[in-house]
Design a protein around this motif. Structure first.
Motif, mmCIF file in Angstrom:
data_model
loop_
_atom_site.group_PDB
_atom_site.id
_atom_site.type_symbol
_atom_site.label_atom_id
_atom_site.label_comp_id
_atom_site.label_asym_id
_atom_site.label_seq_id
_atom_site.Cartn_x
_atom_site.Cartn_y
_atom_site.Cartn_z
ATOM 1 N N ILE A 122 11.649 4.240 -3.231
ATOM 2 C CA ILE A 122 10.475 4.595 -2.440
ATOM 3 C C ILE A 122 10.796 4.349 -0.976
ATOM 4 O O ILE A 122 11.231 3.254 -0.601
ATOM 5 N N GLY A 123 10.572 5.355 -0.157
ATOM 6 C CA GLY A 123 10.798 5.231 1.281
ATOM 7 C C GLY A 123 9.712 4.393 1.930
ATOM 8 O O GLY A 123 8.528 4.584 1.679
ATOM 9 N N LEU A 124 10.140 3.435 2.753
ATOM 10 C CA LEU A 124 9.215 2.551 3.449
ATOM 11 C C LEU A 124 9.223 2.861 4.935
ATOM 12 O O LEU A 124 10.125 3.539 5.429
ATOM 13 N N PRO A 125 8.245 2.344 5.659
ATOM 14 C CA PRO A 125 8.244 2.537 7.110
ATOM 15 C C PRO A 125 9.555 2.034 7.718
ATOM 16 O O PRO A 125 10.172 1.105 7.207
ATOM 17 N N GLU A 126 9.984 2.656 8.767
ATOM 18 C CA GLU A 126 11.193 2.293 9.511
ATOM 19 C C GLU A 126 12.473 2.546 8.726
ATOM 20 O O GLU A 126 13.501 1.927 8.977
ATOM 21 N N GLY A 127 12.414 3.427 7.719
ATOM 22 C CA GLY A 127 13.614 3.881 7.042
ATOM 23 C C GLY A 127 14.124 3.061 5.876
ATOM 24 O O GLY A 127 15.072 3.452 5.214
ATOM 25 N N ALA A 128 13.549 1.912 5.612
ATOM 26 C CA ALA A 128 13.991 1.102 4.475
ATOM 27 C C ALA A 128 13.525 1.754 3.170
ATOM 28 O O ALA A 128 12.678 2.648 3.167
ATOM 29 N N THR A 129 14.105 1.311 2.054
ATOM 30 C CA THR A 129 13.684 1.794 0.736
ATOM 31 C C THR A 129 13.454 0.606 -0.187
ATOM 32 O O THR A 129 13.944 -0.499 0.069
ATOM 33 N N LEU A 130 12.741 0.865 -1.252
ATOM 34 C CA LEU A 130 12.441 -0.165 -2.233
ATOM 35 C C LEU A 130 12.459 0.481 -3.614
ATOM 36 O O LEU A 130 11.939 1.572 -3.796
ATOM 37 N N GLN A 131 13.051 -0.194 -4.571
ATOM 38 C CA GLN A 131 13.078 0.300 -5.947
ATOM 39 C C GLN A 131 11.939 -0.349 -6.714
ATOM 40 O O GLN A 131 11.787 -1.568 -6.689
ATOM 41 N N ASP A 168 0.821 -1.212 0.000
ATOM 42 C CA ASP A 168 0.000 0.000 0.000
ATOM 43 C C ASP A 168 0.854 1.262 0.000
ATOM 44 O O ASP A 168 0.537 2.234 -0.691
ATOM 45 N N VAL A 169 1.950 1.247 0.746
ATOM 46 C CA VAL A 169 2.864 2.400 0.759
ATOM 47 C C VAL A 169 3.432 2.614 -0.644
ATOM 48 O O VAL A 169 3.509 3.749 -1.132
ATOM 49 N N VAL A 170 3.815 1.536 -1.296
ATOM 50 C CA VAL A 170 4.371 1.615 -2.647
ATOM 51 C C VAL A 170 3.328 2.176 -3.617
ATOM 52 O O VAL A 170 3.620 3.078 -4.413
ATOM 53 N N LEU A 171 2.102 1.658 -3.579
ATOM 54 C CA LEU A 171 1.048 2.154 -4.474
ATOM 55 C C LEU A 171 0.758 3.632 -4.239
ATOM 56 O O LEU A 171 0.579 4.395 -5.196
ATOM 57 N N HIS A 172 0.722 4.040 -2.991
ATOM 58 C CA HIS A 172 0.475 5.450 -2.668
ATOM 59 C C HIS A 172 1.608 6.331 -3.200
ATOM 60 O O HIS A 172 1.372 7.400 -3.778
#
Length: 188
Positions: free
Chosen positions: A124-133, A68-72
């Motif tokens: 994309i920034g994720l909760p707790e500071g992680a990122t995702l491409q 959901d974070v990624v879609l947003h």
């Protein structure tokens, strides 16, 4: 009561997660554009079918909350790449659509498609500071293509181009042409 009615109308036409136009809203507005183009015989529009590459893997690996974070985040990035009056919708799951109307020429849509690709370069920034491409596969179809174009035909062309983008390596856009191969099953 008026506020409640407005709220219900908004909910009926917008995606709860992203706030974008939903499928019903998108189809209604796209049908209006087709009527304008076929009725006046002038003008041009572009339909973008946008699919998040490997989204099922994102959900399976990181969970639906991260999905959901990624879609947003993708919705925000796409909104920043289209013109203010262009229609952007979340059709469901990880599928988005954009309707660009009016267009002066096809290169205008191609610049926007490339801008969408460029917008995905930043993780994309994720909760707790992680990122995702994440990356997108985008199919672009122009209208008018034929004298009796319908929404279903236009969607089919954009969908075929999107699958061609996936087959070509993902993270890219493809413009529909008569030579664009038929679409296949969605490959997550």
């Amino acid at each position: 009561m008026r506020d409640h009615a407005e709220q219900l109308a908004y909910q009926a036409n917008h995606d709860a997660l992203t706030g974008l136009c939903n499928r019903a809203c998108f189809e209604a507005q796209a049908t209006e554009v087709i009527s304008l183009l076929t009725g006046h015989g002038t003008g041009m529009a572009a339909l973008f079918f946008i699919d998040v590459d490997y989204f099922k893997s994102i959900n399976d690996t990181h969970g639906h909350e991260v999905g959901d974070v990624v879609l947003h985040a993708i919705a925000r990035r796409l909104r920043a790449r289209v013109r203010e009056d262009d229609l952007l919708a979340r059709l469901g799951g990880d599928e988005f659509a954009a309707l660009l109307y009016p267009l002066d020429d096809p290169t205008q849509a191609e610049r926007i498609a490339q801008s969408m690709m460029d917008g995905m370069r930043q993780p994309i920034g994720l909760p707790e500071g992680a990122t995702l491409q994440a990356s997108l596969s985008v199919g672009v179809a122009f209208l008018p293509v034929a004298p009796n174009d319908t929404l279903a035909g236009w969607v089919k062309y954009a969908d075929q181009a999107m699958y061609a983008a996936k087959r070509a390596g993902r993270g890219r856009y493809v413009v529909f042409s008569g030579a664009t191969e038929n679409g296949g099953e969605k490959d997550e």
